[in-house]
Design an enzyme around this catalytic site. Structure first.
Site, PDB file in Angstrom:
ATOM      1  N   HIS A 169       0.057  -5.788  -0.051  1.00 16.20           N
ATOM      2  CA  HIS A 169       0.706  -5.740  -1.368  1.00 16.20           C
ATOM      3  C   HIS A 169       2.178  -5.353  -1.241  1.00 16.20           C
ATOM      4  O   HIS A 169       3.035  -5.916  -1.920  1.00 16.20           O
ATOM      5  CB  HIS A 169      -0.027  -4.725  -2.253  1.00 16.20           C
ATOM      6  CG  HIS A 169       0.442  -4.708  -3.665  1.00 16.20           C
ATOM      7  ND1 HIS A 169       0.244  -5.763  -4.533  1.00 16.20           N
ATOM      8  CD2 HIS A 169       1.111  -3.763  -4.378  1.00 16.20           C
ATOM      9  CE1 HIS A 169       0.753  -5.469  -5.715  1.00 16.20           C
ATOM     10  NE2 HIS A 169       1.290  -4.260  -5.652  1.00 16.20           N
ATOM     11  N   SER A 188       4.691  -6.919  -8.341  1.00 12.83           N
ATOM     12  CA  SER A 188       3.517  -6.284  -8.930  1.00 12.83           C
ATOM     13  C   SER A 188       3.659  -6.198 -10.454  1.00 12.83           C
ATOM     14  O   SER A 188       3.766  -7.217 -11.126  1.00 12.83           O
ATOM     15  CB  SER A 188       3.305  -4.912  -8.287  1.00 12.83           C
ATOM     16  OG  SER A 188       2.013  -4.427  -8.516  1.00 12.83           O
ATOM     17  N   ASP A 224      -3.804  -8.706   0.252  1.00 10.10           N
ATOM     18  CA  ASP A 224      -3.378  -7.770  -0.791  1.00 10.10           C
ATOM     19  C   ASP A 224      -4.605  -7.032  -1.315  1.00 10.10           C
ATOM     20  O   ASP A 224      -5.487  -7.630  -1.929  1.00 10.10           O
ATOM     21  CB  ASP A 224      -2.684  -8.540  -1.917  1.00 10.10           C
ATOM     22  CG  ASP A 224      -1.989  -7.636  -2.913  1.00 10.10           C
ATOM     23  OD1 ASP A 224      -2.504  -6.549  -3.201  1.00 10.10           O
ATOM     24  OD2 ASP A 224      -0.916  -8.036  -3.416  1.00 10.10           O
TER      25      ASP A 224
END
Length: 275
Positions: free
Chosen positions: A253, A95, A224
């Site tokens: 995610h 991320s 995601d």
């Protein structure tokens, strides 16, 4: 407990475990190096040296209220790499950590990076603009700011549902996973987390992706809900000179936790493949 005092006085907590080829892990917002537990033990058991740090303002690092930018995060990572004298490193970022990795490799690695892995990562740029019309509207990030500022305790728990796909029908919801996410988030400083929203949503890493020439593996879940795949991994893979893209139907995610067996296997194969 190991800490490094950076040039600006910020203390960075880090874990440095094992012996062998070096892997360095860069966590996502608003978490800590603990989010890599499933990867750390996997690679330690396979003969790797594993380094993972808590980003400034996050986890056990100083709750510094200044300089929460991708640029600064990458610079901090460079100071840690140089302090530990790490070489031929594979950098792995999830991320926001993926943005940190690609900026670090492009600007600060000084030949010390061997490969990189971007998992559910933010590059090239998340926010919608004239140059990025299919991005995420700024109003979404304004909402995250408002919730972080005024409702952080509850918001951090609520966010775990889309983060791990626990809001999908038939999901195997694990309360312990949610509590661990909340624990990590609440360890960090609210100023760092608030300012970090701008860092992960508005930093344009397009030129960094274009410039990097080491092998880069891009992993992304097709479900995601935090960093939409079409605006991130699909674009990143096209911009990289030496990129490999793997996408996963239905993965969320937070797939390094929920789908760690699959993710770890693919990272290992990429690491061990001759460049």
């Amino acid at each position: 407990m190991s800490t490094l005092k950076l040039k600006d006085g910020t203390e960075i907590f880090y874990k440095d475990q094992g012996e062998g080829p070096v892997l360095m892990f860069h966590h996502g917002w608003p978490l800590s190096s603990d989010d890599w537990d499933a990867q750390v033990i996997f690679f330690l058991q396979r003969g790797y040296r594993v380094v993972a740090h808590d980003r400034r303002g996050h986890g056990r690092s100083s709750q510094n209220i200044y300089n929460h930018t991708i640029e600064q995060y990458a610079s901090d990572a460079a100071e840690l790499v140089e302090f530990l004298d790490l070489k031929d490193v594979v950098h792995i970022g999830h991320s926001t950590g993926g943005g940190e990795v690609i900026r670090y490799v492009n600007k600060y690695s000084n030949g010390r990076a061997k490969k990189a892995v971007l998992i559910s990562a933010i590059p090239p740029v998340m926010v919608q603009s004239e140059n990025n019309p299919d991005g995420v509207p700024i109003s979404v990030f304004d909402g995250i700011r408002e919730q972080t500022l005024n409702n952080r305790n509850q918001f951090y728990y609520d966010l775990t549902f889309p983060f791990y796909g626990y809001n999908r029908e038939g999901a195997d919801v694990k309360d312990g996973v949610q509590r661990n996410w909340w624990r990590q988030g609440m360890m960090g400083g609210i100023v760092a987390h608030y300012d970090g929203i701008k860092a992960f949503s508005e930093t344009d890493l397009t030129e960094d992706l274009k410039a990097v020439d080491i092998p880069v593996l891009v992993l992304h879940g097709e479900d995601d809900q935090i960093v939409p795949i079409e605006n991130s991994a699909i674009k990143s893979a096209k911009l990289l000179k030496n990129g490999q893209l793997i996408t996963y139907p239905g993965f969320p995610h937070g797939m390094p936790t929920t789908e760690h067996q699959t993710i770890n296997k693919d990272i290992l194969e990429f690491i061990e493949k001759e460049a």
